[in-house]
Scaffold this motif. Structure first.
Motif, PDB file in Angstrom:
ATOM      1  N   ALA A   1      43.470 107.538 113.063  1.00 48.14           N
ATOM      2  CA  ALA A   1      44.841 107.662 113.575  1.00 48.14           C
ATOM      3  C   ALA A   1      44.991 108.912 114.433  1.00 48.14           C
ATOM      4  O   ALA A   1      45.612 108.869 115.501  1.00 48.14           O
ATOM      5  CB  ALA A   1      45.827 107.696 112.409  1.00 48.14           C
TER       6      ALA A   1
ATOM      7  N   TYR B   1      47.734 102.550 122.065  1.00 47.79           N
ATOM      8  CA  TYR B   1      47.460 102.750 120.642  1.00 47.79           C
ATOM      9  C   TYR B   1      46.956 101.471 119.991  1.00 47.79           C
ATOM     10  O   TYR B   1      45.948 101.478 119.279  1.00 47.79           O
ATOM     11  CB  TYR B   1      48.689 103.262 119.890  1.00 47.79           C
ATOM     12  CG  TYR B   1      48.345 103.628 118.465  1.00 47.79           C
ATOM     13  CD1 TYR B   1      47.886 104.901 118.151  1.00 47.79           C
ATOM     14  CD2 TYR B   1      48.396 102.687 117.442  1.00 47.79           C
ATOM     15  CE1 TYR B   1      47.496 105.234 116.864  1.00 47.79           C
ATOM     16  CE2 TYR B   1      48.013 102.999 116.148  1.00 47.79           C
ATOM     17  CZ  TYR B   1      47.564 104.276 115.863  1.00 47.79           C
ATOM     18  OH  TYR B   1      47.165 104.595 114.591  1.00 47.79           O
ATOM     19  N   ASN B   2      47.655 100.362 120.224  1.00 46.34           N
ATOM     20  CA  ASN B   2      47.279  99.110 119.558  1.00 46.34           C
ATOM     21  C   ASN B   2      45.985  98.529 120.112  1.00 46.34           C
ATOM     22  O   ASN B   2      45.223  97.887 119.377  1.00 46.34           O
ATOM     23  CB  ASN B   2      48.420  98.100 119.672  1.00 46.34           C
ATOM     24  CG  ASN B   2      49.588  98.475 118.780  1.00 46.34           C
ATOM     25  OD1 ASN B   2      49.475  98.510 117.562  1.00 46.34           O
ATOM     26  ND2 ASN B   2      50.721  98.785 119.383  1.00 46.34           N
TER      27      ASN B   2
ATOM     28  N   TRP C   1      48.608 100.470 109.551  1.00 45.69           N
ATOM     29  CA  TRP C   1      48.752 100.071 110.958  1.00 45.69           C
ATOM     30  C   TRP C   1      50.154 100.417 111.467  1.00 45.69           C
ATOM     31  O   TRP C   1      50.324 101.081 112.495  1.00 45.69           O
ATOM     32  CB  TRP C   1      48.479  98.576 111.085  1.00 45.69           C
ATOM     33  CG  TRP C   1      48.389  98.070 112.503  1.00 45.69           C
ATOM     34  CD1 TRP C   1      48.722  98.754 113.649  1.00 45.69           C
ATOM     35  CD2 TRP C   1      47.929  96.789 112.923  1.00 45.69           C
ATOM     36  NE1 TRP C   1      48.500  97.966 114.755  1.00 45.69           N
ATOM     37  CE2 TRP C   1      48.008  96.752 114.346  1.00 45.69           C
ATOM     38  CE3 TRP C   1      47.455  95.667 112.255  1.00 45.69           C
ATOM     39  CZ2 TRP C   1      47.639  95.635 115.079  1.00 45.69           C
ATOM     40  CZ3 TRP C   1      47.080  94.542 112.991  1.00 45.69           C
ATOM     41  CH2 TRP C   1      47.177  94.530 114.386  1.00 45.69           C
TER      42      TRP C   1
ATOM     43  N   TYR D   1      40.995 106.220 107.649  1.00 42.99           N
ATOM     44  CA  TYR D   1      42.145 105.724 108.409  1.00 42.99           C
ATOM     45  C   TYR D   1      42.888 106.870 109.111  1.00 42.99           C
ATOM     46  O   TYR D   1      43.276 106.751 110.285  1.00 42.99           O
ATOM     47  CB  TYR D   1      43.123 105.005 107.476  1.00 42.99           C
ATOM     48  CG  TYR D   1      42.675 103.641 106.991  1.00 42.99           C
ATOM     49  CD1 TYR D   1      41.540 103.014 107.511  1.00 42.99           C
ATOM     50  CD2 TYR D   1      43.392 102.964 106.002  1.00 42.99           C
ATOM     51  CE1 TYR D   1      41.137 101.773 107.057  1.00 42.99           C
ATOM     52  CE2 TYR D   1      43.002 101.711 105.551  1.00 42.99           C
ATOM     53  CZ  TYR D   1      41.867 101.115 106.073  1.00 42.99           C
ATOM     54  OH  TYR D   1      41.477  99.885 105.628  1.00 42.99           O
TER      55      TYR D   1
ATOM     56  N   ASN E   1      43.234 108.364 117.741  1.00 47.00           N
ATOM     57  CA  ASN E   1      43.974 107.386 118.542  1.00 47.00           C
ATOM     58  C   ASN E   1      45.261 107.991 119.115  1.00 47.00           C
ATOM     59  O   ASN E   1      45.594 107.801 120.292  1.00 47.00           O
ATOM     60  CB  ASN E   1      44.296 106.165 117.686  1.00 47.00           C
ATOM     61  CG  ASN E   1      44.634 104.944 118.525  1.00 47.00           C
ATOM     62  OD1 ASN E   1      44.833 105.032 119.734  1.00 47.00           O
ATOM     63  ND2 ASN E   1      44.720 103.802 117.880  1.00 47.00           N
TER      64      ASN E   1
ATOM     65  N   PHE F   1      43.328 100.495 118.399  1.00 46.11           N
ATOM     66  CA  PHE F   1      43.332 100.085 116.991  1.00 46.11           C
ATOM     67  C   PHE F   1      42.573  98.774 116.808  1.00 46.11           C
ATOM     68  O   PHE F   1      41.736  98.641 115.901  1.00 46.11           O
ATOM     69  CB  PHE F   1      44.772  99.936 116.500  1.00 46.11           C
ATOM     70  CG  PHE F   1      44.893  99.724 115.020  1.00 46.11           C
ATOM     71  CD1 PHE F   1      45.104 100.797 114.161  1.00 46.11           C
ATOM     72  CD2 PHE F   1      44.785  98.456 114.465  1.00 46.11           C
ATOM     73  CE1 PHE F   1      45.210 100.605 112.786  1.00 46.11           C
ATOM     74  CE2 PHE F   1      44.890  98.254 113.097  1.00 46.11           C
ATOM     75  CZ  PHE F   1      45.102  99.328 112.259  1.00 46.11           C
TER      76      PHE F   1
ATOM     77  N   SER G   1      50.849 104.403 111.261  1.00 44.50           N
ATOM     78  CA  SER G   1      50.107 105.189 112.263  1.00 44.50           C
ATOM     79  C   SER G   1      50.640 104.916 113.667  1.00 44.50           C
ATOM     80  O   SER G   1      50.753 105.838 114.484  1.00 44.50           O
ATOM     81  CB  SER G   1      48.609 104.881 112.186  1.00 44.50           C
ATOM     82  OG  SER G   1      48.357 103.507 112.420  1.00 44.50           O
TER      83      SER G   1
END
Length: 514
Positions: free
Chosen positions: A445, A481-482, A314, A441, A448, A485, A317
């Motif tokens: 990434a 991004y978050n 997390w 993952y 994203n 995510f 990325s």
């Protein structure tokens, strides 16, 4: 008695705060540097820093091997054994300090050829001599710092390190403004390297008064054999790591010139700052993981690893997204557009950062469990591949080629071998699940980061002011991004565990004495 969690949190909090402050003063110092000295000096500074990193090979993993040996006697409060190990540590590091100086002197005749400055920087050999002195004296007192760290009090060393760094940086900036003298800049660096380690040594003496005892038994032969075995294995890992991390600047200098090294050093300042943050965070929990591995069953240790790996992913990325979107806009604002690379080079720099940092949880558990032996020759193979591929590609692609060589050599070796060894000899479970996760993952990434970048480009096109544009890009990257995510991983078990841990960290951080 402090818990592992509270110790780790305290160490991490201090590390992040210290690194954030040091990063701010570093940015200011770099502005002063580029405006008071030429771009050639910036390149020399970056190149010599890389060369001195090569000299650290003389340490050959001795520190890591002895640190691992300290965990058990510290947990058992076996003072006599700790004293014996520290006596061995002292002898080893004094020898290493002198050896580093000797090896550094052997580099001197070749400095002018490696630097490729075309005579724009005078007294190159003397400047490199000062770098060597700074590197060698760092060993004479630093061995006591390792005892504090192994005892889970890393935050104390962080306070000393960053206090000295900030004071040094401020003083260097002042003298650069008024004297514009690079030699004085380096002399200040040497002074603070000595003072930092000297005061940490005195702190260790107060915390562990038995270090002053004269009657200390020698380490038994079995322990020496174990330390020697671990040191040999760790030395190969260290050789590989130093060659890979330091060779890029050297290759760039030799084939593309010192000014390209100067430009690259600005990007390195930013990525290395992030590397240090992640390094501090994960190093802060090594002692706790070592203790965890000794006390808990393997199934629980596997669960902890999965959660730490997810948290690491997390953070890494998200940091990669920030770098990809914000690096060049920041460079333009900070030191000027003439110091910025093209978009392809930026992608390579970010990819290099991601690949190195995504390995961090594996390396942390490997170090905590002392699993150095099983993949000891892999870093040497990686180093040979890295230099060979980089030398070929740098002549065709310039700076991007040198960095691409690092990426290719890493993908061919440690990216898949390191987790294989950890799962086989440390976690005692199947590695396939890890490989599936890292591929999935990384795919998420990339998607994203691409979405975040496209939205960022759209926003920038609407704004003319560079500073306002950068602020909007920063906010957009953090939010978009978050948000994506969380939407992707909301029902993931490790996400729920990580979220619970973050809440626990916030609660504990209020109770921990800072």
């Amino acid at each position: 008695m402090r818990s592992r969690t509270s110790s780790s949190i305290q160490n991490i909090i201090y590390s992040i705060i210290g690194q954030f402050i040091s990063l701010l003063v570093s940015f200011v110092l770099r502005i002063i540097f580029v405006r008071t000295l030429s771009a050639d000096y910036l390149g020399v500074d970056g190149l010599f820093t890389s060369l001195v990193s090569v000299l650290s090979l003389a340490e050959l993993g001795i520190g890591s091997a002895i640190n691992f040996s300290l965990y058990k006697p510290l947990a058992e409060k076996n003072i006599e054994r700790i004293k014996s190990l520290m006596k061995l540590y002292k002898k080893a590091y004094i020898f290493i300090g002198f050896f580093v100086f000797f090896i550094g002197m052997l580099f001197l005749p070749f400095i002018n050829s490696i630097s490729n400055t075309n005579g724009n920087v005078p007294n190159l050999k003397f400047l490199f001599f000062l770098f060597v002195v700074n590197s060698s004296i760092s060993y004479f007192y630093s061995y006591k710092k390792s005892l504090i760290i192994a005892d889970q009090y890393r935050y104390l060393t962080v306070i000393y390190n960053y206090t000295a760094f900030v004071a040094m940086t401020i003083l260097q900036g002042i003298f650069l403004i008024f004297l514009k003298n690079y030699v004085v800049y380096l002399l200040i660096m040497i002074l603070f390297t000595f003072l930092q380690n000297f005061f940490i040594s005195k702190k260790a003496d107060k915390m562990y008064p038995y270090l002053k005892d004269k009657n200390i038994a020698s380490v038994d032969s079995d322990t020496k054999k174990l330390i020697t075995k671990n040191a040999f294995a760790m030395s190969l890992h260290k050789i590989g790591g130093v060659v890979v991390n330091s060779s890029d600047s050297i290759v760039i200098s030799f084939f593309s010139g010192i000014k390209q090294v100067g430009k690259y050093s600005n990007y390195l300042l930013i990525t290395n700052a992030l590397n240090l943050v992640f390094g501090q965070m994960f190093t802060a929990v090594i002692a706790s993981i070592g203790n965890l591995g000794a006390e808990k069953n393997k199934e629980y240790v596997n669960e902890v690893f999965d959660m730490i790996f997810f948290i690491g992913y997390w953070l890494v990325s998200f940091s990669s997204a920030c770098l990809y979107v914000l690096l060049n806009p920041f460079i333009n604002l900070w030191v000027g557009k003439s110091y910025a690379f093209g978009s392809f080079t930026v992608i390579i720099i970010v990819l290099n950062f991601y690949i190195y940092q995504i390995r961090r949880p594996v390396l942390t558990f490997r170090d905590a469990m002392g699993i150095y032996w099983f993949d000891r020759y892999v870093p040497i193979i990686e180093s040979v591949l890295n230099i060979g591929i980089s030398v070929v590609l740098v002549q065709r692609l310039g700076v991007s080629g040198a960095l691409l060589g690092t990426i290719i050599s890493s993908l061919l070796t440690n990216v898949w071998i390191e987790p294989l060894m950890l799962y086989r000899h440390g976690l005692m479970s199947n590695t396939l699940n890890y490989y599936r996760k890292i591929i999935f993952y990384t795919f998420i990434a990339i998607l994203n980061i691409t979405v975040t970048k496209l939205i960022g480009i759209f926003i920038v096109e609407q704004i003319q002011n560079e500073i306002l544009s950068f602020i909007c890009l920063l906010i957009t990257t953090c939010v978009v991004y978050n948000l994506v995510f969380v939407l992707v991983f909301y029902n993931n078990l490790n996400f729920k565990k990580a979220f619970s841990l973050f809440k626990r960290i916030i609660n504990l951080s209020h109770r921990i004495k800072l």
